[in-house]
Design an enzyme around this catalytic site. Structure first.
Site, PDB file in Angstrom:
ATOM      1  N   HIS A 155      -8.572   2.010  12.501  1.00 35.22           N
ATOM      2  CA  HIS A 155      -8.158   3.046  11.551  1.00 35.22           C
ATOM      3  C   HIS A 155      -9.296   3.984  11.134  1.00 35.22           C
ATOM      4  CE1 HIS A 155      -4.560   0.665  11.510  1.00 35.22           C
ATOM      5  NE2 HIS A 155      -3.972   1.408  10.594  1.00 35.22           N
ATOM      6  N   GLU A 199       0.368  -0.917  16.312  1.00 34.33           N
ATOM      7  CA  GLU A 199       0.088  -1.819  15.185  1.00 34.33           C
ATOM      8  C   GLU A 199       0.379  -3.274  15.584  1.00 34.33           C
ATOM      9  OE1 GLU A 199      -1.373  -0.754  12.401  1.00 34.33           O
ATOM     10  OE2 GLU A 199      -0.689   1.283  11.939  1.00 34.33           O
ATOM     11  N   LYS A 226       0.870  -1.184   0.000  1.00 35.05           N
ATOM     12  CA  LYS A 226       0.000   0.000   0.000  1.00 35.05           C
ATOM     13  C   LYS A 226       0.900   1.225   0.000  1.00 35.05           C
ATOM     14  CE  LYS A 226      -4.349  -1.254   2.173  1.00 35.05           C
ATOM     15  NZ  LYS A 226      -5.227  -1.023   3.349  1.00 35.05           N
ATOM     16  N   HIS A 242       0.525   8.500  13.906  1.00 37.43           N
ATOM     17  CA  HIS A 242      -0.426   7.540  13.335  1.00 37.43           C
ATOM     18  C   HIS A 242      -0.736   6.404  14.331  1.00 37.43           C
ATOM     19  CE1 HIS A 242      -2.404   5.008  10.365  1.00 37.43           C
ATOM     20  NE2 HIS A 242      -1.587   4.026  10.682  1.00 37.43           N
ATOM     21  N   ASN A 257      -7.344  -2.834   9.069  1.00 38.61           N
ATOM     22  CA  ASN A 257      -7.708  -1.446   9.397  1.00 38.61           C
ATOM     23  C   ASN A 257      -8.376  -1.322  10.751  1.00 38.61           C
ATOM     24  OD1 ASN A 257      -6.833  -0.163   7.001  1.00 38.61           O
ATOM     25  ND2 ASN A 257      -8.529  -1.125   5.934  1.00 38.61           N
TER      26      ASN A 257
HETATM   27  P1  NAD Z   1       7.349   8.197  10.338  1.00 40.81           P
HETATM   28  O1  NAD Z   1       7.706   7.629   9.037  1.00 40.81           O
HETATM   29  O2  NAD Z   1       6.935   9.619  10.389  1.00 40.81           O
HETATM   30  O3  NAD Z   1       8.573   7.979  11.334  1.00 40.81           O
HETATM   31  C1  NAD Z   1       8.434   8.417  12.654  1.00 40.81           C
HETATM   32  C2  NAD Z   1       9.569   9.367  13.082  1.00 40.81           C
HETATM   33  O4  NAD Z   1      10.712   8.598  13.445  1.00 40.81           O
HETATM   34  C3  NAD Z   1      10.042  10.334  12.022  1.00 40.81           C
HETATM   35  O5  NAD Z   1      10.366  11.553  12.622  1.00 40.81           O
HETATM   36  C4  NAD Z   1      11.283   9.661  11.482  1.00 40.81           C
HETATM   37  O6  NAD Z   1      12.192  10.563  10.886  1.00 40.81           O
HETATM   38  C5  NAD Z   1      11.856   9.054  12.723  1.00 40.81           C
HETATM   39  N1  NAD Z   1      12.683   7.876  12.527  1.00 40.81           N
HETATM   40  C6  NAD Z   1      12.423   6.866  11.667  1.00 40.81           C
HETATM   41  N2  NAD Z   1      13.297   5.877  11.852  1.00 40.81           N
HETATM   42  C7  NAD Z   1      14.143   6.272  12.817  1.00 40.81           C
HETATM   43  C8  NAD Z   1      15.250   5.668  13.463  1.00 40.81           C
HETATM   44  N3  NAD Z   1      15.635   4.431  13.161  1.00 40.81           N
HETATM   45  N4  NAD Z   1      15.892   6.360  14.408  1.00 40.81           N
HETATM   46  C9  NAD Z   1      15.468   7.615  14.755  1.00 40.81           C
HETATM   47  N5  NAD Z   1      14.408   8.225  14.222  1.00 40.81           N
HETATM   48  C10 NAD Z   1      13.753   7.545  13.257  1.00 40.81           C
HETATM   49  O7  NAD Z   1       6.173   7.369  11.024  1.00 40.81           O
HETATM   50  P2  NAD Z   1       5.785   5.810  11.075  1.00 40.81           P
HETATM   51  O8  NAD Z   1       5.084   5.630  12.353  1.00 40.81           O
HETATM   52  O9  NAD Z   1       6.953   4.949  10.753  1.00 40.81           O
HETATM   53  O10 NAD Z   1       4.753   5.669   9.875  1.00 40.81           O
HETATM   54  C11 NAD Z   1       3.495   6.283   9.894  1.00 40.81           C
HETATM   55  C12 NAD Z   1       2.982   6.336   8.478  1.00 40.81           C
HETATM   56  O11 NAD Z   1       2.836   5.023   7.977  1.00 40.81           O
HETATM   57  C13 NAD Z   1       1.627   7.004   8.340  1.00 40.81           C
HETATM   58  O12 NAD Z   1       1.669   7.937   7.297  1.00 40.81           O
HETATM   59  C14 NAD Z   1       0.694   5.868   8.006  1.00 40.81           C
HETATM   60  O13 NAD Z   1      -0.373   6.268   7.209  1.00 40.81           O
HETATM   61  C15 NAD Z   1       1.599   4.933   7.280  1.00 40.81           C
HETATM   62  N6  NAD Z   1       1.169   3.530   7.299  1.00 40.81           N
HETATM   63  C16 NAD Z   1       1.104   2.872   6.122  1.00 40.81           C
HETATM   64  C17 NAD Z   1       0.751   1.535   6.088  1.00 40.81           C
HETATM   65  C18 NAD Z   1       0.752   0.786   4.781  1.00 40.81           C
HETATM   66  O14 NAD Z   1       0.283  -0.352   4.744  1.00 40.81           O
HETATM   67  N7  NAD Z   1       1.302   1.339   3.731  1.00 40.81           N
HETATM   68  C19 NAD Z   1       0.432   0.865   7.284  1.00 40.81           C
HETATM   69  C20 NAD Z   1       0.513   1.568   8.474  1.00 40.81           C
HETATM   70  C21 NAD Z   1       0.884   2.911   8.484  1.00 40.81           C
HETATM   71  N1  GLY Z   2      -2.048  -1.304   7.042  1.00 41.82           N
HETATM   72  C1  GLY Z   2      -3.199  -1.821   6.382  1.00 41.82           C
HETATM   73  C2  GLY Z   2      -2.878  -2.651   5.184  1.00 41.82           C
HETATM   74  O1  GLY Z   2      -1.752  -2.822   4.800  1.00 41.82           O
HETATM   75  O2  GLY Z   2      -3.771  -3.154   4.582  1.00 41.82           O
END
Ligand code: NAD
Ligand code: GLY
Length: 362
Positions: free
Chosen positions: A247, A184, A142, A264, A244
């Site tokens: 979500h 998650e 996704k 998130h 979800n």
């Molecule tokens: P993010 O990508 O914003 O990372 C969180 C923070 O941690 C950021 O400030 C980043 O720079 C920092 N960071 C990342 N790795 C680090 C590390 N190793 N050391 C220090 N700092 C680090 O947030 P997230 O929680 O990883 O992702 C949230 C996003 O993911 C949302 O936009 C959500 O919609 C999306 N998401 C997508 C799916 C999918 O299936 N595609 C599933 C769940 C969430």
């Molecule tokens: N995080 C929801 C999906 O991948 O379907």
């Protein structure tokens, strides 16, 4: 290192999970159609890990350029996406150049979407650096950006060629982000594995203390479940929607407060409490079950009360949910702990009670 396989009707790819994998170019190289990559990362992760990855690739003869984006959910936008296209085009990157997402879910989702669009489809690889990205967003294809009116509303299903989850990268992750990832993780226990939920209840402190074996087991179990679900339903026409859980409420919190205000994972955590409360209203979960959900989420360092958006704002934002069908809201709810279902049976009175009840901030 553990390697899982995600198998789809017309593709499959490995998910490697272990410590100190970032510089192991032998995990990347078989997936590069030509020895040329563009690494997409952000201003926080670049100083920590970019040089190590670039050096490893260059010493293996891979041409490497890097695209460093601003950090944060509020930058998951068209404008930032265009910065990726600008850099790829300015660098004469060909269609077979592999995009590597080095970052959390924000970088992973945007890089995947850029790869899906660039010259109508360039290969890409996920190197997730947050717990949330390792257990969820890097797996399953996704990809998306946000729109002011709705979360992840513009995007594509587009699978990576490989996922490399280096657990050592989590050593620098701030505690708040680790907790966001645990939301998650808890989701997987609640939606489909009561035994894993029990394991989480007895290991939540070890996870927060970053015990390597506990973290690796949690990542492996979540990726196994996600690979199984995505393998059955890549484009979310059925069972994938269960991922979800929390979500529908969570995305409304993110959009309602402004992207980046709550993380998130935090929004999903409070959203799962509301999903549990709704399941209780429908007579599926007992009060003790709801209390079990609240307690675990609280112990993970996550919010258990959602912000008070007001019923009209809740409904407006939930109306943009991708599960809406013919104008009707559909929720992922819990028949019991460890068993999620999709339901469109939530009437306005129940919703009103939940959205003004004890799980909303006064
Ligand atoms: P993010 O990508 O914003 O990372 C969180 C923070 O941690 C950021 O400030 C980043 O720079 C920092 N960071 C990342 N790795 C680090 C590390 N190793 N050391 C220090 N700092 C680090 O947030 P997230 O929680 O990883 O992702 C949230 C996003 O993911 C949302 O936009 C959500 O919609 C999306 N998401 C997508 C799916 C999918 O299936 N595609 C599933 C769940 C969430
Ligand atoms: N995080 C929801 C999906 O991948 O379907």
């Amino acid at each position: 290192m553990i390697t899982l396989d995600l198998t789809l009707p017309d593709a499959h790819y490995p998910i490697h999970i272990g410590r100190h994998l970032l510089a192991q170019v032998d995990l990347l190289k078989p997936h590069l159609p030509i020895p040329s990559v563009a690494i997409v990362t952000n201003t926080t992760i670049a100083p920590l890990y970019l040089e190590l990855l670039e050096q490893a690739l260059r010493s293996a003869g891979v041409a490497c350029r890097s695209i460093v984006l601003p950090d944060g959910e509020s930058y998951k936008t068209w404008d930032t996406l265009n910065l990726i296209f600008d850099a790829l085009l300015a660098g004469n990157c060909e269609r077979k150049t592999t995009l590597i997402a080095l970052g959390g879910g924000v970088i992973g989702d945007m890089t995947g979407f850029a790869a899906a669009c660039y010259q109508r489809g360039a290969p890409f690889i996920q190197i997730p650096t947050t717990l949330l990205a390792q257990v969820d967003s890097s797996v399953g294809g996704k990809t998306a950006i946000n729109h002011p009116l709705g979360k992840n509303m513009i995007g594509a299903f587009y699978q990576p060629r490989a996922v490399i989850a280096d657990m050592a990268l989590l050593d620098t992750l701030p505690d708040r982000e680790l907790s966001a990832g645990l939301a998650e993780v808890i989701k997987y226990g609640l939606l489909g594995d009561a035994a894993f939920l029990g394991w989480l209840e007895s290991h939540i402190e070890q996870l927060r203390a970053r015990d390597p074996d506990s973290l690796q087991y949690a990542v492996k179990r979540c990726c196994e479940m996600k690979a199984d679900i995505v393998g059955q339903d890549e484009k979310e026409s059925g069972v994938r929607a269960l991922l979800n859980l929390g979500h529908t409420f969570g995305h409304a919190i993110e959009a309602g407060l402004g992207y980046g205000e709550w993380l998130h994972g935090e929004a999903v955590a409070a959203g799962m409490v509301l999903a549990a409360a709704t399941s209780h209203e429908l007579g599926w979960l007992s009060e003790a079950d709801v209390e079990r959900v609240v307690r675990l989420i609280e112990r993970a360092g996550l919010p258990v009360k959602a912000p008070n958006l007001g019923p009209a704002e809740w409904l407006r934002h939930m109306g943009h949910d991708k599960k809406v069908e013919q104008g009707k809201l559909r929720f992922v709810l819990l028949k019991q702990l460890g068993q999620a279902v999709i339901s469109s049976d939530v009437g306005p009175e129940i919703l009103q009670r939940v959205l003004t009840g004890g799980h909303i901030t006064a």
